[in-house]
Design a protein around this motif. Structure first.
Motif, PDB file in Angstrom:
ATOM      1  N   SER A   1       0.843  -1.206   0.000  1.00 29.69           N
ATOM      2  CA  SER A   1       0.000   0.000   0.000  1.00 29.69           C
ATOM      3  C   SER A   1       0.868   1.242   0.000  1.00 29.69           C
ATOM      4  O   SER A   1       1.742   1.394   0.853  1.00 29.69           O
ATOM      5  CB  SER A   1      -0.853   0.070   1.266  1.00 29.69           C
ATOM      6  OG  SER A   1      -1.696  -0.997   1.321  1.00 29.69           O
ATOM      7  N   CYS A   2       0.602   2.130  -0.945  1.00 28.88           N
ATOM      8  CA  CYS A   2       1.388   3.361  -1.059  1.00 28.88           C
ATOM      9  C   CYS A   2       0.452   4.554  -1.211  1.00 28.88           C
ATOM     10  O   CYS A   2      -0.674   4.410  -1.706  1.00 28.88           O
ATOM     11  CB  CYS A   2       2.224   3.366  -2.327  1.00 28.88           C
ATOM     12  SG  CYS A   2       3.340   2.019  -2.531  1.00 28.88           S
ATOM     13  N   GLN A   3       0.952   5.712  -0.825  1.00 30.58           N
ATOM     14  CA  GLN A   3       0.256   6.958  -1.134  1.00 30.58           C
ATOM     15  C   GLN A   3       1.279   7.935  -1.673  1.00 30.58           C
ATOM     16  O   GLN A   3       2.348   8.099  -1.074  1.00 30.58           O
ATOM     17  CB  GLN A   3      -0.398   7.536   0.113  1.00 30.58           C
ATOM     18  CG  GLN A   3      -1.826   7.055   0.279  1.00 30.58           C
ATOM     19  CD  GLN A   3      -2.499   7.630   1.503  1.00 30.58           C
ATOM     20  OE1 GLN A   3      -1.887   8.335   2.296  1.00 30.58           O
ATOM     21  NE2 GLN A   3      -3.764   7.319   1.661  1.00 30.58           N
ATOM     22  N   VAL A   4       0.945   8.557  -2.789  1.00 35.03           N
ATOM     23  CA  VAL A   4       1.856   9.521  -3.407  1.00 35.03           C
ATOM     24  C   VAL A   4       1.391  10.931  -3.064  1.00 35.03           C
ATOM     25  O   VAL A   4       0.190  11.232  -3.131  1.00 35.03           O
ATOM     26  CB  VAL A   4       1.878   9.329  -4.947  1.00 35.03           C
ATOM     27  CG1 VAL A   4       2.827  10.320  -5.597  1.00 35.03           C
ATOM     28  CG2 VAL A   4       2.289   7.908  -5.308  1.00 35.03           C
ATOM     29  N   PHE A   5       2.339  11.778  -2.656  1.00 33.67           N
ATOM     30  CA  PHE A   5       2.037  13.164  -2.273  1.00 33.67           C
ATOM     31  C   PHE A   5       3.049  14.100  -2.926  1.00 33.67           C
ATOM     32  O   PHE A   5       4.208  13.733  -3.105  1.00 33.67           O
ATOM     33  CB  PHE A   5       2.258  13.390  -0.763  1.00 33.67           C
ATOM     34  CG  PHE A   5       1.389  12.607   0.123  1.00 33.67           C
ATOM     35  CD1 PHE A   5       0.245  13.182   0.652  1.00 33.67           C
ATOM     36  CD2 PHE A   5       1.725  11.303   0.469  1.00 33.67           C
ATOM     37  CE1 PHE A   5      -0.560  12.452   1.512  1.00 33.67           C
ATOM     38  CE2 PHE A   5       0.923  10.576   1.321  1.00 33.67           C
ATOM     39  CZ  PHE A   5      -0.228  11.151   1.843  1.00 33.67           C
ATOM     40  N   GLU A   6       2.619  15.338  -3.151  1.00 35.61           N
ATOM     41  CA  GLU A   6       3.606  16.383  -3.405  1.00 35.61           C
ATOM     42  C   GLU A   6       4.274  16.630  -2.059  1.00 35.61           C
ATOM     43  O   GLU A   6       3.603  16.616  -1.019  1.00 35.61           O
ATOM     44  CB  GLU A   6       2.936  17.684  -3.828  1.00 35.61           C
ATOM     45  CG  GLU A   6       2.311  17.620  -5.188  1.00 35.61           C
ATOM     46  CD  GLU A   6       1.836  18.994  -5.646  1.00 35.61           C
ATOM     47  OE1 GLU A   6       2.685  19.845  -5.951  1.00 35.61           O
ATOM     48  OE2 GLU A   6       0.621  19.196  -5.682  1.00 35.61           O
ATOM     49  N   LEU A   7       5.562  16.903  -2.039  1.00 30.77           N
ATOM     50  CA  LEU A   7       6.235  17.113  -0.750  1.00 30.77           C
ATOM     51  C   LEU A   7       5.578  18.236   0.050  1.00 30.77           C
ATOM     52  O   LEU A   7       5.473  18.153   1.276  1.00 30.77           O
ATOM     53  CB  LEU A   7       7.726  17.392  -0.960  1.00 30.77           C
ATOM     54  CG  LEU A   7       8.579  16.128  -1.136  1.00 30.77           C
ATOM     55  CD1 LEU A   7       9.999  16.486  -1.529  1.00 30.77           C
ATOM     56  CD2 LEU A   7       8.589  15.265   0.127  1.00 30.77           C
TER      57      LEU A   7
END
Ligand SMILES: Cc1cc2nc3c(=O)[nH]c(=O)nc-3n(C[C@H](O)[C@H](O)[C@H](O)COP(=O)(O)O)c2cc1C
Length: 145
Positions: free
Chosen positions: A33-39
């Protein structure tokens, strides 16, 4: 404490963003499980709550942090005490060695996280101009975390 792997990206022209989503897909296909975010979407409060973080960032200008990671960097660099001893992280830095400050954004973020007590689980990967080696590094990161 969240067990999700967070992938935070800093990009100026889209390469690191695309790479972050490619890595997310690769990991999801392996059942992670991953979540991608802008820093910039990672506040210092959130940084203290998460425990697995991959940072994918380019360098822009003359060794500068990309625009969508500047607030994150300002907050991080201005911090002297953060409770991030539970944070495991690694940095994938994109750059171009024809520039003076090769991969500087990835380098300063990596060093500051370490200084604040986070656990670097894999040495920083510096990709010259393109994203060569990034998938192999990501797979090593996944095994280490
Ligand atoms: C205007 C500009 C300035 C750059 N400055 C640097 C730099 O100072 N150091 C470096 O290592 N790379 C530098 N680069 C190279 C980028 O970091 C590299 O091309 C990266 O893959 C771009 O990723 P992005 O599309 O996610 O921003 C620069 C690229 C551009 C277009």
């Amino acid at each position: 404490m969240s067990e999700i792997l967070h992938i935070g990206y800093g990009t100026q022209t889209g390469t690191a963003e695309e790479l972050a989503f490619d890595i997310e897909k690769l990991f999801k296909d392996k059942g992670v499980s991953c979540q991608v975010f802008e820093l910039d979407d990672i506040s210092m409060t959130k940084l203290q709550e998460i425990n697995k973080l991959m940072i994918v960032t380019s360098t822009t200008g003359d060794g500068e942090v990309p625009d969508n990671a500047l607030t994150f960097w300002e907050n991080l660099s201005g911090s002297t005490e953060l409770d991030i001893s539970n944070l495991k992280y690694g940095v994938l830095a994109l750059g171009d060695s024809s520039h003076y400050d090769f991969c500087n954004a990835g380098k300063i973020i990596d060093e500051k996280l370490k200084e604040l007590g986070a656990n670097r689980i894999l040495e920083r990967q510096e990709c010259d101009f393109d994203t060569e080696g990034s998938i192999e590094w990501s797979e090593k990161f996944l095994k280490s975390i």
